[in-house]
Design a protein around this motif. Structure first.
Motif, PDB file in Angstrom:
ATOM      1  N   GLU A 200      76.656 114.881  40.394  1.00  0.00           N
ATOM      2  CA  GLU A 200      77.551 115.825  41.078  1.00  0.00           C
ATOM      3  C   GLU A 200      78.936 115.248  41.342  1.00  0.00           C
ATOM      4  OE1 GLU A 200      76.130 117.755  44.600  1.00  0.00           O
ATOM      5  OE2 GLU A 200      74.214 118.239  43.645  1.00  0.00           O
ATOM      6  N   ALA A 201      78.987 113.924  41.460  1.00  0.00           N
ATOM      7  CA  ALA A 201      80.274 113.271  41.769  1.00  0.00           C
ATOM      8  C   ALA A 201      80.502 112.129  40.771  1.00  0.00           C
ATOM      9  CB  ALA A 201      80.254 112.731  43.193  1.00  0.00           C
ATOM     10  N   ASP A 203      82.867 110.551  39.770  1.00  0.00           N
ATOM     11  CA  ASP A 203      83.856 109.513  40.093  1.00  0.00           C
ATOM     12  C   ASP A 203      83.359 108.528  41.147  1.00  0.00           C
ATOM     13  OD1 ASP A 203      85.654 110.608  38.347  1.00  0.00           O
ATOM     14  OD2 ASP A 203      86.609 111.896  39.870  1.00  0.00           O
ATOM     15  N   CYS A 204      82.137 108.726  41.609  1.00  0.00           N
ATOM     16  CA  CYS A 204      81.662 107.857  42.696  1.00  0.00           C
ATOM     17  C   CYS A 204      81.390 106.449  42.176  1.00  0.00           C
ATOM     18  CB  CYS A 204      80.407 108.438  43.360  1.00  0.00           C
ATOM     19  SG  CYS A 204      78.914 108.300  42.364  1.00  0.00           S
ATOM     20  N   VAL A 232      79.782 108.603  48.699  1.00  0.00           N
ATOM     21  CA  VAL A 232      78.626 109.250  48.047  1.00  0.00           C
ATOM     22  C   VAL A 232      77.382 108.377  48.211  1.00  0.00           C
ATOM     23  CG1 VAL A 232      77.679 110.023  45.830  1.00  0.00           C
ATOM     24  CG2 VAL A 232      80.079 110.509  46.406  1.00  0.00           C
TER      25      VAL A 232
END
Ligand SMILES: [Zn+2]
Length: 314
Positions: A200-201, A203-204, A232
């Motif tokens: 979902e993220a 870039d974490c 995150v």
């Protein structure tokens, strides 16, 4: 007298000669080679035991008993392994086969239960009457010691702590249950939750640490990213700690032990696991004004399997 402890795993069979205080005198291992089936594996336990005795200058007469810890459900009264999912074993007469190689009193128990015994004889819960051991690995394993003795229930399945339901509307479990603790508090669960969050993220930090290849996420990846305060990862890790704490609170309510010994892969996070866990448990424990069990890191690591198995015969 010496005691022989056998730790049967999916990868290796580890055997140790142990003194009456739970100290390992000599140890060795051999590959399990699961595909061989039970009989040659059990014979290898006996052969390795005999080799170690010879190497250490002992004879079979010096041996008081042999104990075997297995990753599954055992019947200590009959010496039969009811089932080991990972090994594909079903109703295996372990004691009968092993006694053909080395004729001594032989005891069998579940491996997490054995580790609980080890910690209570020579580890972090030494000298404590009532303790619970938890191992956070592929699943969540549990062992219960009451009055210094193993408690596994009437039908020897009473310490399957990883299959307590902590979320009645939760994830299906491999056992057929719903929302079992190990679906939220095992290393496997931490990896899954880390992967879902990274999907979902993208870039974490979790995703960055594995170069975007989310299949490479390990429990340590999530823990390290949380240590770096990646938001995150922190959220995932907080949720992990929350579920872990809720299971422990349930066990405090049921058993009121003096010590919880936490082992397994995730416990390598050390204080970064234990300190927030203690805080969370404190928040949800029932009797706010009364003392409750200490939460500590297990002390014996991989040796717990050998030591606890050996101590079955004591
Ligand atoms: Zn389950």
């Amino acid at each position: 007298m010496i005691y022989i402890g056998v730790d049967l795993g999916g990868t290796n069979i580890a055997v140790g000669l142990v003194d009456e205080n739970g100290k390992i005198l000599l140890k060795g291992s051999t590959p399990t080679l699961v595909e061989r089936g039970p009989e040659p594996i059990i014979r290898d336990m006996g052969k390795l035991s005999l080799e170690l005795l010879e190497k250490g200058g002992y004879s079979v007469d010096d041996v008081a008993a042999i104990g075997v810890g297995v990753p599954g459900v055992t019947n200590p009264e009959t010496g039969i392994i009811s089932f080991c999912t990972n090994l594909g074993w079903h109703n295996v007469p372990l004691v009968e086969i092993l006694s053909q190689v080395i004729d001594k009193p032989i005891y069998v128990e579940n491996d997490a239960t054995v580790a609980a015994l080890a910690e209570s004889v020579a580890g972090v819960s030494k000298g404590v009457k009532n303790s619970i051991f938890l191992t956070l690995g592929t699943g969540v394993g549990g062992g219960i010691i009451i009055d210094g003795k193993i408690y596994s229930g009437t039908h020897h399945v009473g310490s399957e702590l990883g299959h307590m339901t902590v979320n009645v509307e939760g994830r299906p479990c491999t056992c057929g249950g719903i929302g079992c603790w190990e679906q939220y508090s095992s290393a496997t669960a931490l990896i899954r939750m880390g992967r879902e969050a990274a999907e979902e993220a993208p870039d974490c930090l979790i995703a960055k640490m594995v170069g975007g290849d989310l299949d490479k996420i390990e429990a340590k990846t999530v823990i390290d990213a949380a240590r770096e305060k990646d938001p995150v990862a922190v959220k995932v890790y907080d949720k992990y700690i929350y579920y872990l704490a809720m299971g422990i609170v349930a066990l405090i309510n049921a058993f009121d032990p003096e010590v919880f010994a936490i082992g397994g892969g995730v416990s390598k996070a050390g204080d970064f696991l234990i300190e927030p866990l203690r805080e969370k448990v404190k928040e949800y424990v029932f009797y706010k004004d009364l003392p409750y069990g200490r939460i500590e890191l297990a002390a014996l690591g991989n040796d717990a399997g050998i030591i606890g198995a050996a101590m079955l015969g004591k």
